[in-house]
Write an enzyme that holds these catalytic residues in place. Structure first.
Site, PDB file in Angstrom:
ATOM      1  N   SER A  70      49.749  52.298  48.046  1.00 15.71           N
ATOM      2  CA  SER A  70      50.572  52.867  47.230  1.00 15.71           C
ATOM      3  C   SER A  70      51.361  51.664  45.923  1.00 15.71           C
ATOM      4  O   SER A  70      51.507  51.651  44.591  1.00 15.71           O
ATOM      5  CB  SER A  70      51.737  53.762  47.575  1.00 15.71           C
ATOM      6  N   ASN A  86      52.066  55.799  39.939  1.00 14.10           N
ATOM      7  CA  ASN A  86      53.442  56.056  40.444  1.00 14.10           C
ATOM      8  C   ASN A  86      53.943  54.478  39.395  1.00 14.10           C
ATOM      9  O   ASN A  86      55.031  54.861  39.637  1.00 14.10           O
ATOM     10  CB  ASN A  86      53.467  54.784  41.827  1.00 14.10           C
ATOM     11  N   GLU A  98      42.753  56.135  41.845  1.00 13.60           N
ATOM     12  CA  GLU A  98      42.981  54.609  41.300  1.00 13.60           C
ATOM     13  C   GLU A  98      42.679  53.646  42.135  1.00 13.60           C
ATOM     14  O   GLU A  98      42.091  52.950  43.338  1.00 13.60           O
ATOM     15  CB  GLU A  98      44.220  54.541  41.395  1.00 13.60           C
ATOM     16  N   HIS A 102      43.148  54.406  45.767  1.00 14.03           N
ATOM     17  CA  HIS A 102      44.587  55.091  46.524  1.00 14.03           C
ATOM     18  C   HIS A 102      44.323  56.117  46.171  1.00 14.03           C
ATOM     19  O   HIS A 102      44.010  56.863  44.138  1.00 14.03           O
ATOM     20  CB  HIS A 102      45.528  54.289  44.582  1.00 14.03           C
TER      21      HIS A 102
END
Ligand code: CAA
Length: 286
Positions: free
Chosen positions: A121, A192, A154, A142
């Site tokens: 992440s 994130n 991602e 991801h």
């Protein structure tokens, strides 16, 4: 590009089990590795429970569930990944553990063209790529939690990732029925980088006594139509994972907005990890 028919997934926690489930449901032969018999058994149970839930919710028939289960095999030994065309590591968000796994996979996977993807992440993908002999075939892939529900993946090419690897990974995401966005190899990538400061702000609100968890969550659910408020979402992600992600991002940018608040650290130390431990900012049964 040819579709992937033999996938390896290393780690069968929340993310690994979700990735393995989605792949098996897409018709792919999936080999899942975990480090200990207990972790493997817990992962197998999580996977089976999720498929059963799919049957109860009429998302798949009993026959499709059984077919998906038949496509899954489990191992403790990463050398069993030898014949895989594509391997995704989804072990704990810890640089040393991920580095070890990639080093071993690089030696174990026989096809030199096989892709080694990391579901990190927040750890820069290039840091993981350079421990292998095939950095051009290492890429970030991801997924989002719960993997069977969230559409996004991602794709994070590192500086050394080849264009061919990016294309094969994009095709593979499509094969899984996911939609891909390309993200920069900067800690936190796209989602994130935006999400973590928001989640940590909610923790600081609780920490300072400014608002109660229930009100914060209801505020974002009812006021902004989020499917769940930030503290429930932290409980879903796992507070230990959220802390690890925030630490990586803080290490990269040294921005206070990414620093894990003391309350988050204390809750992790206390074992209040969210849904998976039955208690986080909220409590959970079963
Ligand atoms: N597996 C399969 N399907 C699931 C599921 C699971 N684990 N959890 C929920 N679902 C499905 C349900 O079957 C249901 O489908 P239908 O409506 O078609 O029947 C649908 O999802 C909604 O589920 P529920 O009715 O049980 O519950 P809900 O409406 O409260 O939704 C939720 C639950 C899907 C988790 C939703 O609240 C949500 O999307 N929350 C936000 C999650 C999010 O933001 N995830 C990203 C986290 S960040 C991350 O993962 C990255 C990182 O690096 C930290």
């Amino acid at each position: 590009m040819d579709p992937v028919t033999r996938l390896g997934v290393v780690g069968c926690g929340l993310m690994g089990s979700g990735i393995a489930e989605v792949a098996a449901r897409s018709g792919i032969d999936v080999r899942v590795a975990e480090a200990t018999p207990d972790a493997l058994e817990a992962g197998r149970r999580r996977l089976t429970a999720s498929l059963d839930r799919g049957v109860r919710r009429a998302k798949l028939s009993e026959e499709q569930r059984d077919q998906a289960l038949a496509r899954l095999s489990f191992t403790h030994d990463l050398s069993d990944m030898a014949d895989r065309q594509f391997v995704i590591e989804a072990v704990a968000e810890n640089r040393d553990i991920k580095t070890d796994v990639l080093r071993i996979l690089d030696k174990a996977v026989e096809d030199p063209a096989a892709v080694l993807a990391t579901n990190t992440s927040s750890i820069p993908v290039v840091d993981l790529a350079v421990v292998t002999e095939r950095p051009a075939q290492v890429i970030g892939m991801h997924f989002f939690n719960p993997v069977p529900v969230q559409q996004l993946v991602e794709l994070i090419p590192a500086l050394l990732t080849s264009a061919d690897t990016v294309q094969r990974t994009r095709d593979f995401a499509e094969q899984l029925g996911k939609q891909a966005i390309q993200a920069p190899d900067r800690s936190g990538f796209v989602v994130n980088a935006l999400l973590v400061p928001y989640l940590l702000s909610a923790v600081r609100m609780v920490e300072s006594g400014a608002a109660q968890p229930e009100d914060i969550d209801r505020g974002m659910e009812l006021g902004c139509a989020h499917p769940m408020g930030p503290l429930r979402l932290l409980d879903l992600i796992g507070l230990d994972t959220a802390q690890a992600v925030a630490e990586s991002m803080y290490e990269e940018f040294k921005e206070p907005l990414y620093a894990p608040p003391a309350l988050l650290r204390r809750m992790v130390a206390a074992g209040h990890l969210g849904r998976k431990s039955g208690r986080g900012f909220h409590t959970y049964d079963g």
